[in-house]
Design an enzyme around this catalytic site. Structure first.
Site, PDB file in Angstrom:
ATOM      1  N   TYR A 289       0.780  -0.822   0.011  1.00  0.00           N
ATOM      2  CA  TYR A 289       0.171   0.476   0.191  1.00  0.00           C
ATOM      3  C   TYR A 289       1.008   1.200  -0.140  1.00  0.00           C
ATOM      4  O   TYR A 289       0.915   1.713  -0.471  1.00  0.00           O
ATOM      5  CB  TYR A 289      -1.185  -0.038   1.562  1.00  0.00           C
ATOM      6  CG  TYR A 289      -2.276  -0.996   1.139  1.00  0.00           C
ATOM      7  CD1 TYR A 289      -3.210  -0.541   0.387  1.00  0.00           C
ATOM      8  CD2 TYR A 289      -2.274  -2.415   1.293  1.00  0.00           C
ATOM      9  CE1 TYR A 289      -4.269  -1.780   0.349  1.00  0.00           C
ATOM     10  CE2 TYR A 289      -2.712  -3.146   1.127  1.00  0.00           C
ATOM     11  CZ  TYR A 289      -4.113  -2.545   1.341  1.00  0.00           C
ATOM     12  OH  TYR A 289      -4.646  -4.134   1.951  1.00  0.00           O
TER      13      TYR A 289
ATOM     14  N   ASN B 208     -13.497  -1.708  -5.570  1.00  0.00           N
ATOM     15  CA  ASN B 208     -13.252  -2.377  -7.081  1.00  0.00           C
ATOM     16  C   ASN B 208     -13.985  -3.008  -7.928  1.00  0.00           C
ATOM     17  O   ASN B 208     -14.888  -3.819  -7.163  1.00  0.00           O
ATOM     18  CB  ASN B 208     -11.905  -3.362  -7.009  1.00  0.00           C
ATOM     19  CG  ASN B 208     -11.403  -3.252  -8.422  1.00  0.00           C
ATOM     20  OD1 ASN B 208     -11.709  -3.256  -9.399  1.00  0.00           O
ATOM     21  ND2 ASN B 208     -10.285  -4.075  -8.221  1.00  0.00           N
TER      22      ASN B 208
ATOM     23  N   CYS C 146      -6.645  -6.186  -7.690  1.00  0.00           N
ATOM     24  CA  CYS C 146      -6.339  -5.313  -6.002  1.00  0.00           C
ATOM     25  C   CYS C 146      -5.805  -6.846  -5.067  1.00  0.00           C
ATOM     26  O   CYS C 146      -4.881  -6.048  -3.861  1.00  0.00           O
ATOM     27  CB  CYS C 146      -7.311  -4.775  -5.331  1.00  0.00           C
ATOM     28  SG  CYS C 146      -8.571  -5.718  -5.787  1.00  0.00           S
ATOM     29  N   HIS C 147      -5.390  -7.646  -5.458  1.00  0.00           N
ATOM     30  CA  HIS C 147      -5.279  -8.858  -4.512  1.00  0.00           C
ATOM     31  C   HIS C 147      -3.359  -8.559  -4.841  1.00  0.00           C
ATOM     32  O   HIS C 147      -3.434  -9.266  -4.328  1.00  0.00           O
ATOM     33  CB  HIS C 147      -5.809 -10.075  -5.075  1.00  0.00           C
ATOM     34  CG  HIS C 147      -5.234 -10.412  -6.559  1.00  0.00           C
ATOM     35  ND1 HIS C 147      -5.963 -10.163  -7.937  1.00  0.00           N
ATOM     36  CD2 HIS C 147      -4.643 -11.063  -6.838  1.00  0.00           C
ATOM     37  CE1 HIS C 147      -5.428 -10.609  -8.992  1.00  0.00           C
ATOM     38  NE2 HIS C 147      -4.443 -11.242  -8.052  1.00  0.00           N
TER      39      HIS C 147
ATOM     40  N   GLU D 131      -0.977 -16.902  -9.454  1.00  0.00           N
ATOM     41  CA  GLU D 131      -0.065 -16.513  -9.572  1.00  0.00           C
ATOM     42  C   GLU D 131       1.348 -17.169  -9.650  1.00  0.00           C
ATOM     43  O   GLU D 131       2.797 -16.276 -10.287  1.00  0.00           O
ATOM     44  CB  GLU D 131      -0.347 -14.840  -9.383  1.00  0.00           C
ATOM     45  CG  GLU D 131      -1.606 -14.873 -10.183  1.00  0.00           C
ATOM     46  CD  GLU D 131      -1.915 -12.817 -10.606  1.00  0.00           C
ATOM     47  OE1 GLU D 131      -0.868 -12.414  -9.618  1.00  0.00           O
ATOM     48  OE2 GLU D 131      -2.945 -12.453  -9.940  1.00  0.00           O
TER      49      GLU D 131
END
Length: 169
Positions: free
Chosen positions: A100, A128, A136-137, A163
């Site tokens: 962040y 979102n 956003c993850h 991922e």
């Protein structure tokens, strides 16, 4: 007129929202907070072309590929700040994360006096409307934790593992 359909992802059902030309929403069906709930309440079950395109994109994503989010026609209803945040999200490469705080710094590249917008970023991510399209993850806490995720921390953890992100906490 709004339309919706569902997609059976390996992490739970995903609901997609569109009009006849644009994808307007993509969310995990189990998530509590929904951006623009009035759109969802008045939607009719129908697979539109944008929904079919999003389903193809999701199939590629969950198969471990890195599909280009620009392949899905979208429309974003967001504040200028949220739009800036979502634009930056699409620049975070597949399989990587930013904090962040790092995202806050990127958003302020032209500011001489930096502020910490981490909380405002978290609020934008909570709203979102197109999860995964705006990933956003991939935004995590500076202290090494996951941080929040509108679809739950287990879903966030599973997306990051999918991922190939090495999670230490």
């Amino acid at each position: 007129m709004y339309y919706y359909a569902t997609y059976p992802s390996p992490l739970g059902e995903i609901t997609l929202l569109s009009n006849t030309t644009i994808l307007l929403g993509l969310r995990f069906t189990h998530q509590r907070h929904i951006a623009h709930p009035d759109h969802w309440q008045h939607a009719t079950l129908r697979e539109t072309l944008p929904i079919l395109m999003a389903k193809d994109w999701l199939s590629a994503y969950f198969a471990g590929k890195t599909p280009d989010p620009k392949l899905v026609p979208i429309q974003l209803h967001a504040t200028p700040f949220q739009t800036e945040v979502f634009t930056q999200l699409q620049k975070i490469p597949y399989g990587t994360t930013v904090t962040y705080h790092e995202l806050s710094q990127v958003l302020q590249t032209n500011n001489t006096k930096k502020k910490n917008y981490a909380r405002a970023i978290g609020n934008a991510l909570r709203n979102n409307p197109l999860l995964l399209v705006f990933p956003c993850h991939r935004v995590v806490a500076s202290a090494g934790g996951l941080g929040g995720y509108v679809a739950g921390s287990e879903t966030k953890r599973a997306l990051l593992r999918l991922e190939g992100v090495n999670l230490t906490k």
